[in-house]
Design a protein around this motif. Sequence first.
Motif, PDB file in Angstrom:
ATOM      1  N   THR A   1      40.356  40.390  35.160  1.00 36.51           N
ATOM      2  CA  THR A   1      39.647  40.326  34.031  1.00 36.51           C
ATOM      3  C   THR A   1      38.482  38.957  34.412  1.00 36.51           C
ATOM      4  O   THR A   1      37.371  39.234  34.201  1.00 36.51           O
ATOM      5  CB  THR A   1      40.425  39.767  32.971  1.00 36.51           C
ATOM      6  OG1 THR A   1      41.249  40.670  32.373  1.00 36.51           O
ATOM      7  CG2 THR A   1      39.732  39.293  31.574  1.00 36.51           C
ATOM      8  N   ALA A   2      38.999  38.107  35.058  1.00 39.17           N
ATOM      9  CA  ALA A   2      37.857  37.080  35.678  1.00 39.17           C
ATOM     10  C   ALA A   2      36.850  37.657  36.542  1.00 39.17           C
ATOM     11  O   ALA A   2      35.677  37.483  36.301  1.00 39.17           O
ATOM     12  CB  ALA A   2      38.661  36.042  36.251  1.00 39.17           C
ATOM     13  N   TYR A   3      37.171  38.581  37.379  1.00 38.38           N
ATOM     14  CA  TYR A   3      36.221  39.027  38.400  1.00 38.38           C
ATOM     15  C   TYR A   3      35.344  40.128  37.413  1.00 38.38           C
ATOM     16  O   TYR A   3      34.122  40.274  37.816  1.00 38.38           O
ATOM     17  CB  TYR A   3      36.888  39.974  39.309  1.00 38.38           C
ATOM     18  CG  TYR A   3      37.259  39.171  40.599  1.00 38.38           C
ATOM     19  CD1 TYR A   3      36.274  38.815  41.595  1.00 38.38           C
ATOM     20  CD2 TYR A   3      38.440  38.160  40.779  1.00 38.38           C
ATOM     21  CE1 TYR A   3      36.470  38.344  42.765  1.00 38.38           C
ATOM     22  CE2 TYR A   3      38.480  37.521  42.012  1.00 38.38           C
ATOM     23  CZ  TYR A   3      37.704  37.396  42.862  1.00 38.38           C
ATOM     24  OH  TYR A   3      37.732  36.895  44.242  1.00 38.38           O
ATOM     25  N   SER A   4      36.064  40.908  36.751  1.00 38.36           N
ATOM     26  CA  SER A   4      35.066  41.876  35.877  1.00 38.36           C
ATOM     27  C   SER A   4      34.077  41.059  35.100  1.00 38.36           C
ATOM     28  O   SER A   4      32.935  41.470  34.943  1.00 38.36           O
ATOM     29  CB  SER A   4      36.124  42.597  34.948  1.00 38.36           C
ATOM     30  OG  SER A   4      35.518  43.425  34.117  1.00 38.36           O
ATOM     31  N   HIS A   5      34.198  40.087  34.411  1.00 42.53           N
ATOM     32  CA  HIS A   5      33.173  39.212  33.722  1.00 42.53           C
ATOM     33  C   HIS A   5      32.301  38.532  34.551  1.00 42.53           C
ATOM     34  O   HIS A   5      31.031  38.583  34.561  1.00 42.53           O
ATOM     35  CB  HIS A   5      34.262  37.990  32.838  1.00 42.53           C
ATOM     36  CG  HIS A   5      34.811  38.592  31.845  1.00 42.53           C
ATOM     37  ND1 HIS A   5      35.631  37.622  31.240  1.00 42.53           N
ATOM     38  CD2 HIS A   5      34.868  39.628  31.118  1.00 42.53           C
ATOM     39  CE1 HIS A   5      36.419  38.447  30.527  1.00 42.53           C
ATOM     40  NE2 HIS A   5      35.801  39.555  29.896  1.00 42.53           N
ATOM     41  N   SER A   6      32.649  38.390  35.826  1.00 42.64           N
ATOM     42  CA  SER A   6      32.036  37.828  36.739  1.00 42.64           C
ATOM     43  C   SER A   6      30.880  38.663  37.178  1.00 42.64           C
ATOM     44  O   SER A   6      29.603  38.314  37.363  1.00 42.64           O
ATOM     45  CB  SER A   6      32.509  37.003  37.991  1.00 42.64           C
ATOM     46  OG  SER A   6      33.360  36.054  37.422  1.00 42.64           O
ATOM     47  N   PHE A   7      31.303  39.938  37.549  1.00 39.11           N
ATOM     48  CA  PHE A   7      30.508  40.942  38.144  1.00 39.11           C
ATOM     49  C   PHE A   7      29.605  41.469  36.897  1.00 39.11           C
ATOM     50  O   PHE A   7      28.295  41.742  37.259  1.00 39.11           O
ATOM     51  CB  PHE A   7      31.369  42.296  38.595  1.00 39.11           C
ATOM     52  CG  PHE A   7      31.758  41.911  39.936  1.00 39.11           C
ATOM     53  CD1 PHE A   7      31.056  41.812  41.027  1.00 39.11           C
ATOM     54  CD2 PHE A   7      33.277  42.072  40.138  1.00 39.11           C
ATOM     55  CE1 PHE A   7      31.475  41.714  42.427  1.00 39.11           C
ATOM     56  CE2 PHE A   7      33.707  41.653  41.366  1.00 39.11           C
ATOM     57  CZ  PHE A   7      32.830  41.745  42.609  1.00 39.11           C
ATOM     58  N   GLN A   8      30.004  41.336  35.735  1.00 37.08           N
ATOM     59  CA  GLN A   8      29.147  41.683  34.667  1.00 37.08           C
ATOM     60  C   GLN A   8      27.991  40.882  34.442  1.00 37.08           C
ATOM     61  O   GLN A   8      26.890  41.574  34.316  1.00 37.08           O
ATOM     62  CB  GLN A   8      30.106  41.618  33.159  1.00 37.08           C
ATOM     63  CG  GLN A   8      29.448  42.291  31.979  1.00 37.08           C
ATOM     64  CD  GLN A   8      30.273  42.102  30.874  1.00 37.08           C
ATOM     65  OE1 GLN A   8      30.736  41.037  30.295  1.00 37.08           O
ATOM     66  NE2 GLN A   8      30.653  43.405  30.280  1.00 37.08           N
ATOM     67  N   THR A   9      28.102  39.723  34.564  1.00 35.65           N
ATOM     68  CA  THR A   9      26.830  38.605  34.534  1.00 35.65           C
ATOM     69  C   THR A   9      25.994  39.353  35.640  1.00 35.65           C
ATOM     70  O   THR A   9      24.767  39.191  35.531  1.00 35.65           O
ATOM     71  CB  THR A   9      27.417  37.336  35.000  1.00 35.65           C
ATOM     72  OG1 THR A   9      28.325  37.169  33.974  1.00 35.65           O
ATOM     73  CG2 THR A   9      26.128  36.440  34.855  1.00 35.65           C
ATOM     74  N   VAL A  10      26.371  39.535  36.925  1.00 34.99           N
ATOM     75  CA  VAL A  10      25.754  39.926  38.005  1.00 34.99           C
ATOM     76  C   VAL A  10      24.576  41.168  37.811  1.00 34.99           C
ATOM     77  O   VAL A  10      23.418  41.369  37.959  1.00 34.99           O
ATOM     78  CB  VAL A  10      26.140  40.047  39.312  1.00 34.99           C
ATOM     79  CG1 VAL A  10      25.454  40.673  40.452  1.00 34.99           C
ATOM     80  CG2 VAL A  10      27.019  38.902  39.727  1.00 34.99           C
TER      81      VAL A  10
END
Length: 529
Positions: free
Chosen positions: A470-479
Amino acid sequence: MPDSTELKHLNREEIRSVTPDSSASSTQGLTPNDLPAGYYYSKNFIGSVAGVCLMAISLYLGYVLPANTLTTINEDLGPDPNYILISTSYTLISGVGLLLVGRLGDIFGRRYFYIGGQTIGFIGAIVGATAQNIPTLIAGAVLTGCAASVQLTFTFVISELVPNKHRPAVNSGLFLSTMPFAAFGPLIAQLLVKNTAKGWRWNYYLNCITCGLSAILFTLFYFPPGYNQLNKGKSRWEQVKKLDYVGLVLYSAGLVLLLLGLSWGGSSYPWKSGHVIATLVVGIVTLVLFALWETCAPLEQPFLPTKLLKNVNYVAVCVAASVGTMIYFSLNVLWPQQIAALYTTDPVQAGWLAFTIMGGLGVGFQEMISIIMSALICKPEDIGLASSFLAAIKQVAGTIATAIYVSILTNRLSETLAPTVTPAALNAGLPESSIPALLKAIAAGASDALDSVPGMTSKIAVAVGEATKTAYSHSFQTVYFTSIAFGGIATIAAFFSRSIDDKMTSEVARKLRGTGASNDDVSRSPKVV
């Protein structure tokens, strides 16, 4: 000079070679009617096409396959903290040498640049295939980077030898030949590691084959207009003296420092470190000095003529194309990380998933259009300069984008990982005292690191795994949200571009020599006496 009686017995091709200033006109600015019979079926044309296809393939073999096995290579030959330089040195050298190869090829002819470039690539691949440590492999990457500065020009080598209206088809065919390694490169790299005794060394063995064969084909069959055909009455020494050496030094030094600083930032050194800041500042200042020199100095033959940058259509194409490359470069770095974090760590499955993004039609469509337009916007004698500058700008843009995206991803992960994972771990039953060890284990990225965390159970591990995703998903979403801004810039630039339909004519920029029905070379025709 032959008299009128002698001229009557010469064919059309020979007459050009014995009349004043014919050496340039007989190989440039032609129509299909000026081409000898059997031009497209001659051994020289077919051999040149095969050589260029192999050269294009070696470009992807030299970068995509090693870049997707860096960790494996470091485990085998290292560990060495400088292993990332295997890829960095390749892009640095190729980005700097690209404009030089294109510019000098326009002036002196391309034949020996391509023979020499592929020979250097062959040597670099041998060094890589036999390397026993990381420094040796980096040295091989420097050589393959030099070769890449030639290989990156494959888009116009053959297209300048055919009518303008056929360039899209020719370029499409060239890119189609690279598809196995451009699209499936990550998968092929992992399959070689998993299923062959030599493992990652096959990356370099394959490159040896393509570079070697390409160099042989260029030697035997590639005879574009040479120096005498491109320069009317000018000696080589005159051209050498007129070269813009100050511009060359400023451009090379500035670009190396800029790319090196961007590559160091956030990986080898923190962004705020003196190494990164000093390198970036000096690099940018040097490039500004280069721009001022090219604009203000009274140069007879500038390294980068400002007339190119005064062409609004060309600048618009460069901006739009650079954004496409920013997406391509960054996805080469980010998408494998996303696969490992969210989907699978199996190398073969990861290779198949990598293909789903590497084969993006949108970027490929934009790439093809920009390559065709950049070569047709300029004059035929500046094709190498215009195409090489476009490619160099894209290299820089790709490096900048990668630095930006990686920085955003790293910062977002530092903000989201702990707040997301900590509650999930505590709710699953992990003691609060074990949270620091848990976060350290996640940062390590090793699959067995979680087992060493005090109080860890299979139930807690599952909960932590889901929270991490979930944390990685939100981070990639920002990118990806950030990439939308770059896409907007490309869209705006596209509106400033102008149609080149009027350029899609039957004109041939340059004619390949030695392609007549009898395979006689133009240079063997009667000469002026």
